[in-house]
Design a protein around this motif. Structure first.
Motif, PDB file in Angstrom:
ATOM      1  N   ASP A  19      -9.729  -2.141   1.566  1.00 53.04           N
ATOM      2  CA  ASP A  19     -10.915  -2.504   0.778  1.00 53.04           C
ATOM      3  C   ASP A  19     -10.533  -2.854  -0.659  1.00 53.04           C
ATOM      4  O   ASP A  19     -11.008  -3.846  -1.224  1.00 53.04           O
ATOM      5  CB  ASP A  19     -11.924  -1.349   0.770  1.00 53.04           C
ATOM      6  N   SER A  20      -9.669  -2.039  -1.251  1.00 49.69           N
ATOM      7  CA  SER A  20      -9.261  -2.260  -2.646  1.00 49.69           C
ATOM      8  C   SER A  20      -8.460  -3.541  -2.805  1.00 49.69           C
ATOM      9  O   SER A  20      -8.650  -4.301  -3.762  1.00 49.69           O
ATOM     10  CB  SER A  20      -8.444  -1.059  -3.144  1.00 49.69           C
ATOM     11  N   VAL A  21      -7.560  -3.794  -1.849  1.00 49.77           N
ATOM     12  CA  VAL A  21      -6.760  -5.023  -1.902  1.00 49.77           C
ATOM     13  C   VAL A  21      -7.670  -6.247  -1.871  1.00 49.77           C
ATOM     14  O   VAL A  21      -7.518  -7.184  -2.663  1.00 49.77           O
ATOM     15  CB  VAL A  21      -5.753  -5.059  -0.735  1.00 49.77           C
ATOM     16  N   CYS A  22      -8.622  -6.267  -0.950  1.00 47.64           N
ATOM     17  CA  CYS A  22      -9.518  -7.418  -0.834  1.00 47.64           C
ATOM     18  C   CYS A  22     -10.380  -7.586  -2.079  1.00 47.64           C
ATOM     19  O   CYS A  22     -10.646  -8.717  -2.521  1.00 47.64           O
ATOM     20  CB  CYS A  22     -10.400  -7.272   0.410  1.00 47.64           C
ATOM     21  N   ALA A  23     -10.817  -6.486  -2.672  1.00 47.57           N
ATOM     22  CA  ALA A  23     -11.617  -6.565  -3.890  1.00 47.57           C
ATOM     23  C   ALA A  23     -10.800  -7.151  -5.033  1.00 47.57           C
ATOM     24  O   ALA A  23     -11.302  -7.995  -5.803  1.00 47.57           O
ATOM     25  CB  ALA A  23     -12.144  -5.181  -4.258  1.00 47.57           C
ATOM     26  N   ARG A  24      -9.537  -6.734  -5.154  1.00 47.84           N
ATOM     27  CA  ARG A  24      -8.680  -7.253  -6.222  1.00 47.84           C
ATOM     28  C   ARG A  24      -8.399  -8.743  -6.032  1.00 47.84           C
ATOM     29  O   ARG A  24      -8.453  -9.538  -6.986  1.00 47.84           O
ATOM     30  CB  ARG A  24      -7.359  -6.482  -6.276  1.00 47.84           C
ATOM     31  N   LEU A  75       0.831  -1.200   0.000  1.00 46.62           N
ATOM     32  CA  LEU A  75       0.000   0.000   0.000  1.00 46.62           C
ATOM     33  C   LEU A  75       0.871   1.257   0.000  1.00 46.62           C
ATOM     34  O   LEU A  75       1.878   1.342   0.700  1.00 46.62           O
ATOM     35  CB  LEU A  75      -0.907   0.029   1.232  1.00 46.62           C
ATOM     36  N   ARG A 114      -7.622   2.473   5.140  1.00 42.48           N
ATOM     37  CA  ARG A 114      -8.880   1.719   5.109  1.00 42.48           C
ATOM     38  C   ARG A 114      -9.358   1.526   3.676  1.00 42.48           C
ATOM     39  O   ARG A 114      -9.765   0.423   3.298  1.00 42.48           O
ATOM     40  CB  ARG A 114      -9.942   2.449   5.933  1.00 42.48           C
ATOM     41  N   THR A 115      -9.295   2.586   2.871  1.00 46.31           N
ATOM     42  CA  THR A 115      -9.676   2.467   1.458  1.00 46.31           C
ATOM     43  C   THR A 115      -8.762   1.476   0.746  1.00 46.31           C
ATOM     44  O   THR A 115      -9.207   0.676  -0.080  1.00 46.31           O
ATOM     45  CB  THR A 115      -9.609   3.846   0.779  1.00 46.31           C
ATOM     46  N   GLY A 116      -7.466   1.516   1.086  1.00 48.34           N
ATOM     47  CA  GLY A 116      -6.517   0.600   0.467  1.00 48.34           C
ATOM     48  C   GLY A 116      -6.806  -0.848   0.804  1.00 48.34           C
ATOM     49  O   GLY A 116      -6.713  -1.724  -0.071  1.00 48.34           O
TER      50      GLY A 116
END
Length: 380
Positions: free
Chosen positions: A263-268, A212, A259-261
């Motif tokens: 979320d993005s990691v888990c989505a990817r 991140l 926190r946004t990062g």
């Protein structure tokens, strides 16, 4: 405001020793501090303080003086539960017993000022600081809404601030915990192509956290701190698992980016592996929002009571404290936490923690003077 010394050193020493000894010997975990609250209320009420107990939480406020409260003094009541000699035991290894004893003694001495106290002070004895949400619950009751100033207090480790020094504020970082679940179907170790491996999914998330990118000028960290997946049969690839993440940042803005990062990691990772990943965020504690006038008031009080040589600069720590929920709710309040050099060894949260008892007496002097000066300036 006229300066009027009240309790002599012998009286203060005795009070602090009695209150601290009782609290130290009767620790209670977060959200179970009912007996602690009743003990403290029983100490303060006979001195004429106006005690108001919380309806559904352990804790209370205690007011001294006349008129609407101007200054707040906050103390946290909970102990930690730690493994001692193989047993889970409540212990005041963070020094909350000392913080409570300091604030209670300040309030008793303010009560002795009588007509010399030109204004009013409110003590807030709150539960569950160690859970990270006690102050948020208490602030929601509105007990700090009318305050102009709010002072906290905390002992510091020897390597951070040795005795007999003080710092006029503590710049805590923000923290946020996330519990994650990975949902899938177990499958045969000989056929890994038939589904996602929860262990590998978790490792991809962990690697994503390491990569991140946030503001490099602000201290921060993001790391996986818990992982459970698989069972005793080593020829079964686990499709499901649980993981935990600890996020830390020195500012609330960088915490939002972390926190946004996450979320993005888990989505990817979910998109690339086909796993179902769910996150539950909890125990969000904001970074410090320090009021400059409150910080200046504590610095002035240290210099007045102990001399300029006892004053050190603001403490910056990656640790968190829910004290800052009060400022998050009321950004206009001038808030700062007094850092007390007390030669804490070997460190906070160590079950064998010890500190220099005389530091409590010095802290009482500083907070009492901060209240005097702040009310005096307001009256003038």
């Amino acid at each position: 405001m006229r300066s009027q010394r009240v309790s002599g050193s012998a009286t203060r020493h005795r009070r602090l020793a009695e209150i601290w000894t009782h609290l130290h010997n009767h620790p209670e975990p977060s959200m179970q501090e009912f007996a602690t609250a009743e003990y403290l209320a029983g100490v303060l009420e006979p001195a004429g303080l106006k005690v108001r107990r919380f309806d559904f939480l352990p804790g209370f406020t205690a007011d001294v003086g006349t008129g609407a409260p101007v200054i707040g003094l906050r103390a946290e009541m909970d102990a930690l539960v730690q493994n001692i000699a193989g047993e889970s035991t409540a212990v005041h290894s963070c020094g909350h017993d000392a913080n409570m004893a300091i604030i209670a003694t300040v309030m008793l001495e303010l009560a002795e000022l009588g007509d010399f106290l030109e204004g009013s002070v409110r003590a807030i004895f709150q539960p569950a600081e160690e859970l990270g949400n006690g102050a948020e619950l208490v602030a929601a009751l509105g007990v700090s809404d009318e305050l102009e100033y709010l002072f906290g207090v905390h002992l510091r480790p020897e390597n951070e601030l040795p005795a007999p020094y003080f710092a006029p504020s503590i710049s805590h970082g923000s923290c946020l915990f996330a519990s994650g679940t990975i949902t899938g179907t177990d499958h045969h170790g000989a056929r890994p192509h038939l589904g996602a491996n929860a262990v590998e999914v978790a490792l991809e998330i962990s690697e994503g956290l390491r990569r991140l990118k946030v503001d490099p000028q602000v201290p921060s960290s993001a790391k996986m701190t818990m992982l459970h997946a698989g069972g005793e049969n080593l020829n079964v690839i686990p499709g499901s698992g649980r993981f935990g993440v600890d996020l830390r940042a020195q500012t609330n803005e960088v915490m939002s980016a972390l926190r946004t990062g996450l979320d993005s990691v888990c989505a990817r990772v979910a998109a690339s592996t086909g796993a179902v990943i769910d996150l539950d965020f909890r125990d969000a504690v904001p970074a410090a929002m320090i009021g400059p006038r409150a910080e200046a008031a504590l610095a002035s009080a240290v210099a007045t009571e102990l001399g300029d040589g006892h004053l050190r600069p603001r403490i910056v720590t990656s640790g968190s404290d829910d004290f800052h929920f009060y400022t998050l709710r009321n950004p206009e309040v001038q808030a700062a936490m007094l850092a007390v050099g007390a030669n804490v060894q070997p460190g906070l949260h160590d079950p064998s923690m010890t500190f220099e008892a005389d530091a409590m007496e010095r802290a009482v002097s500083v907070l009492l003077e901060a209240c005097r000066q702040t009310l005096g300036r307001r009256q003038s």
